[in-house]
Design an enzyme around this catalytic site. Structure first.
Site, PDB file in Angstrom:
ATOM      1  N   SER A  33     -64.705  18.149  41.523  1.00  0.00           N
ATOM      2  CA  SER A  33     -65.977  17.437  41.468  1.00  0.00           C
ATOM      3  C   SER A  33     -65.751  15.923  41.488  1.00  0.00           C
ATOM      4  O   SER A  33     -65.073  15.418  42.369  1.00  0.00           O
ATOM      5  CB  SER A  33     -66.769  17.896  40.241  1.00  0.00           C
ATOM      6  OG  SER A  33     -68.135  17.532  40.361  1.00  0.00           O
ATOM      7  N   ASP A  89     -69.489  22.875  44.330  1.00  0.00           N
ATOM      8  CA  ASP A  89     -68.702  22.208  43.284  1.00  0.00           C
ATOM      9  C   ASP A  89     -67.633  23.121  42.670  1.00  0.00           C
ATOM     10  O   ASP A  89     -67.928  24.201  42.163  1.00  0.00           O
ATOM     11  CB  ASP A  89     -69.668  21.738  42.198  1.00  0.00           C
ATOM     12  CG  ASP A  89     -69.061  20.698  41.284  1.00  0.00           C
ATOM     13  OD1 ASP A  89     -67.974  20.962  40.731  1.00  0.00           O
ATOM     14  OD2 ASP A  89     -69.670  19.634  41.109  1.00  0.00           O
TER      15      ASP A  89
END
Length: 275
Positions: A70, A179
């Site tokens: 991320s 993500d």
């Protein structure tokens, strides 16, 4: 006889201690231990990672590989390219985050600044970057973790931080990537798979007591425990959406505080490496 036994025991102890700090190839040549920097996800809290990096650099510990998830893939990817903490600090403080995330449900607006930051390198092997790099994403078609090691660097970083319901998934090689924090928010295991002997991990998790509710709960706990140096800045009261200049500055300062607290431990690691 006793003197000989004492000498042998002393020799064995010396060899054992030496083996902790260096390994040897089959021809007897010394192989330097590899150090990985692992950067977890957390949105705007990634600003704290920048603060930590200032003290990683001050410690003198050589970083041989970088792994991120991320926002950790953004900071980590840039660090692998050669950006240093001072440059990342300036970037975090000056970046127009609201403009960067405009139209974020589509997510395309973030690709342009990422390409500018990475130099629009096209398709590359991430082992060929100044520092080898990996980032983690999740293929929602099969709900499995994907470790990205080659391709378009900006797009890989974008995929790793494609927060579900905030960014649209990134289509790549038949996969729909979101993500990486969904399944592996602190990928120490990925660094070990790359051959890391020592790992410095920066975890941006605020409430660790709720980690049992995560999809990656078991892996997350194992990765926290497997880090040789685990750094968890105190970010209570800050959220992944806190991109205001004031909050960014405060979180960088919190990262600096956490990095400074781990400086002694990192300097000990540097001595063990003896490069």
């Amino acid at each position: 006889m006793k003197k000989r036994l004492c000498f042998i025991l002393l020799l064995l102890v010396c060899v054992a201690v030496k083996a902790q700090d260096a390994s040897f190839s089959t021809d007897g040549k010394k192989v330097c231990p590899k150090v990985a920097l692992v950067l977890g996800g957390g949105g705007a809290k990634g600003a704290a990672t920048v603060g930590v990096l200032k003290y990683v650099e001050e410690s003198g510990v050589p970083i041989d590989m970088v792994v991120g998830t991320s926002i950790g893939s953004i900071v980590g990817g840039l660090y692998a390219l050669g950006y240093r903490s001072e440059q990342l600090d300036s970037m975090f403080r000056s970046q127009q985050w609201t403009d960067m995330f405009a139209g974020s449900l589509m997510g395309d607006s973030i690709v342009r600044p990422l390409r500018q930051m990475t130099g629009d390198r096209g398709s590359v092997n991430f082992d060929d970057l100044p520092t080898p790099f990996r980032c983690v994403a999740v293929d929602i078609n099969k709900m499995r973790e994907v470790v990205l090691r080659e391709g378009d660097l900006a797009q890989a970083m974008r995929a790793s931080m494609a927060i579900p319901l905030v960014f649209k998934p990134v289509k790549m090689n038949g996969m729909r990537l979101v993500d990486g924090g969904v399944l592996n928010n602190l990928p120490v295991d990925v660094a070990r798979d790359m051959g890391a002997d020592f790992v410095i991990a920066v975890d941006l998790t605020v409430n660790k007591s709720s980690s049992s509710l995560r999809l990656d709960a078991k892996k997350y706990q194992q990765n926290c425990e497997d880090a040789d140096i685990y750094i968890n800045p105190r970010l209570k009261g800050y959220g992944p959406e806190d991109f205001s200049p004031k909050k960014i500055a405060e979180m960088i300062a919190m990262g600096e505080k956490a990095g400074k607290a781990s400086l002694k431990e990192m300097k000990k690691m540097k001595k063990r490496l003896a490069r």
